[in-house]
Design an enzyme around this catalytic site. Structure first.
Site, PDB file in Angstrom:
ATOM      1  N   ARG A  88       0.851  -1.181   0.000  1.00  0.00           N
ATOM      2  CA  ARG A  88       0.000   0.000   0.000  1.00  0.00           C
ATOM      3  C   ARG A  88       0.896   1.243   0.000  1.00  0.00           C
ATOM      4  O   ARG A  88       1.743   1.407   0.859  1.00  0.00           O
ATOM      5  CB  ARG A  88      -0.891   0.011   1.242  1.00  0.00           C
ATOM      6  N   ASP A 145      -2.965   4.680  -3.271  1.00  0.00           N
ATOM      7  CA  ASP A 145      -4.258   5.241  -2.847  1.00  0.00           C
ATOM      8  C   ASP A 145      -4.791   6.234  -3.871  1.00  0.00           C
ATOM      9  O   ASP A 145      -5.997   6.440  -3.991  1.00  0.00           O
ATOM     10  CB  ASP A 145      -4.107   5.975  -1.509  1.00  0.00           C
ATOM     11  N   LEU A 206     -15.870   6.405   5.640  1.00  0.00           N
ATOM     12  CA  LEU A 206     -15.915   7.190   6.871  1.00  0.00           C
ATOM     13  C   LEU A 206     -15.190   6.461   7.997  1.00  0.00           C
ATOM     14  O   LEU A 206     -15.678   5.482   8.553  1.00  0.00           O
ATOM     15  CB  LEU A 206     -17.371   7.453   7.278  1.00  0.00           C
ATOM     16  N   GLY A 209     -10.024   9.070   9.192  1.00  0.00           N
ATOM     17  CA  GLY A 209      -9.893   9.812   7.941  1.00  0.00           C
ATOM     18  C   GLY A 209     -11.129   9.503   7.121  1.00  0.00           C
ATOM     19  O   GLY A 209     -11.632   8.382   7.168  1.00  0.00           O
ATOM     20  N   PHE A 280     -16.398   8.082  17.613  1.00  0.00           N
ATOM     21  CA  PHE A 280     -17.809   8.452  17.534  1.00  0.00           C
ATOM     22  C   PHE A 280     -18.659   7.761  18.596  1.00  0.00           C
ATOM     23  O   PHE A 280     -19.729   8.245  18.945  1.00  0.00           O
ATOM     24  CB  PHE A 280     -18.338   8.189  16.117  1.00  0.00           C
ATOM     25  N   ILE A 328     -16.834   4.074  10.662  1.00  0.00           N
ATOM     26  CA  ILE A 328     -18.049   4.828  10.994  1.00  0.00           C
ATOM     27  C   ILE A 328     -19.164   4.485  10.018  1.00  0.00           C
ATOM     28  O   ILE A 328     -20.308   4.234  10.412  1.00  0.00           O
ATOM     29  CB  ILE A 328     -17.753   6.343  10.982  1.00  0.00           C
TER      30      ILE A 328
END
Length: 396
Positions: A88, A145, A206, A209, A280, A328
């Site tokens: 990556r 990416d 989500l 980042g 969150f 998220i």
């Protein structure tokens, strides 16, 4: 094919081993450069773990221990038994716009564009060089990416700065999370039993980042992140979009250097800067206890997300589905609800019961009458990296 996927950080190496696209092992080398370094390899077929705690001075020593644990576990005879290794890489810059097998030119170019991603690219480069030294016969692939966003038109990726900044210094919007957006959009096509070349989706990745991507017929046409992953959405600790004139104002107001302002925007802002939390689950617990700053942080996060998704409805000729992914996006039903409620006038009708169900896997959470599908697709960037690596090796 036997493919190892590496995500090399400045003080860590995350890895997954795939055998014919099935995960056989995963693990982590952490605290490289410290005395209490640790290596963990987990056999994902029987959940057996193999661990070492010792001082690891560099990536080369870390990968050597990983190799020993592969042998000890019996999962892989040796790193030389691999068919390939997929790495990556956060930033490919302007010249490395597509995934590719690693050669001397690719190594030099990743190093050259490290100025664009100083926290990531040097570590990725160390991982590649370590793998080449450990297993010289194994093909290495650089999976960027930024590559998925190479199809953005120039009017979407250019900044309205003097043209020389682009022409001579490669300053433009690149976009990130491309591997995730590519993976979930292809999975959405399979889920909906449609040809990806006929499908238009908006993907919302989500996590701490976060970014949104407009995908037309399988290709990225716009995305919220830009020259760096700082642009776009309100994130865990990143501010996202703001008026650039604020920066010199802050510098004069607080006497901060450029480096200190960069740290402020990347690590001390976002929802964390508003309420002191970037998880969150903590934010929503605080909201239940009457914390107004936590409520404000969540509202700001969702509002910015709504603005971007809404703008991509205007960008795409039509929108077939919205995809929620990332920690998220996959797990926070309240965020999905707040976003979809504000987009109801665009043909999005959420099924509140389906949305609240705590189940894993790919699923549809819209009401049967909804004109636009709403999907939750768990991302698997490592699997996508392994797939692309196999593809590149097959072509060569």
């Amino acid at each position: 094919m036997k493919i190892l996927v590496l995500n090399s950080g400045s003080s860590s190496i995350k890895f997954k081993f795939f055998d014919n696209k099935v995960v056989k092992a995963s693990g982590l080398v952490e605290k490289i450069g410290e005395q209490n370094s640790k290596v963990v390899l987990k056999n994902t077929l029987n959940n057996e773990s193999f661990e070492r705690e010792l001082t690891i001075n560099n990536h080369e020593e870390g990968l050597s221990i990983v190799n020993e644990l592969f042998k000890e576990s019996g999962i892989l005879a040796d790193l030389n038994a691999l068919d390939g290794c997929g790495h990556r890489i956060v930033h490919g810059g302007r010249n490395l716009s597509e995934h590719c097998l690693v050669d001397d030119y690719v190594l030099k170019e990743i190093d050259r564009v490290s100025i664009f991603a100083p926290l990531h690219n040097p570590a990725h480069l160390a991982g590649i060089k370590t793998m080449i030294k450990a297993a010289p016969s194994v093909a290495n692939a650089a999976i960027f990416d930024t590559a998925f966003h190479r199809t953005m038109p120039d009017f979407a990726y250019m900044y309205a700065l003097p043209y020389d900044f682009y022409d001579k210094h490669n300053i433009r919007r690149y976009g990130f999370h491309g591997t995730s957006h590519a993976y979930v959009s292809s999975r959405a096509a399979k889920f909906l039993q449609k040809d990806q070349n006929e499908l238009n989706v908006i993907s919302a990745h989500l996590g701490n980042g976060a970014s949104v991507c407009a995908i037309e017929k399988g290709k990225s046409v716009d995305t919220s992140m830009g020259f760096t992953p700082l642009e776009g959405l309100v994130m865990g600790t990143r501010c996202g979009d703001l008026d650039p004139a604020i920066l010199p104002f802050i510098s004069h107001l607080k006497g901060l250097t450029i480096e200190e302002i960069d740290t402020l925007m990347n690590k001390k802002s976002g929802v964390y800067g508003i309420c002191g939390y970037n998880d969150f689950r903590d934010i929503e617990r605080e909201i239940e206890q009457g914390n107004d700053k936590a409520r404000l942080a969540l509202d700001m996060f969702c509002y910015r997300l709504v603005k971007y998704i809404g703008s991509y409805f205007a960008v795409l000729p039509k929108t077939d589905a919205i995809i929620f992914t990332g920690g998220i996006g996959e797990n926070d039903s309240l965020v999905r609800q707040k976003v979809c409620e504000r987009l109801a006038h665009l043909g999005i009708e959420l099924d509140f019961e389906l949305n609240k169900q705590r189940i894993s896997g790919e699923r549809m959470i819209n009401h049967a009458n909804s004109k636009v599908k709403v999907l939750v697709i768990p991302t698997d960037e490592e699997l996508e990296i392994a797939r692309i690596t196999e593809e590149l090796i097959g072509k060569n």
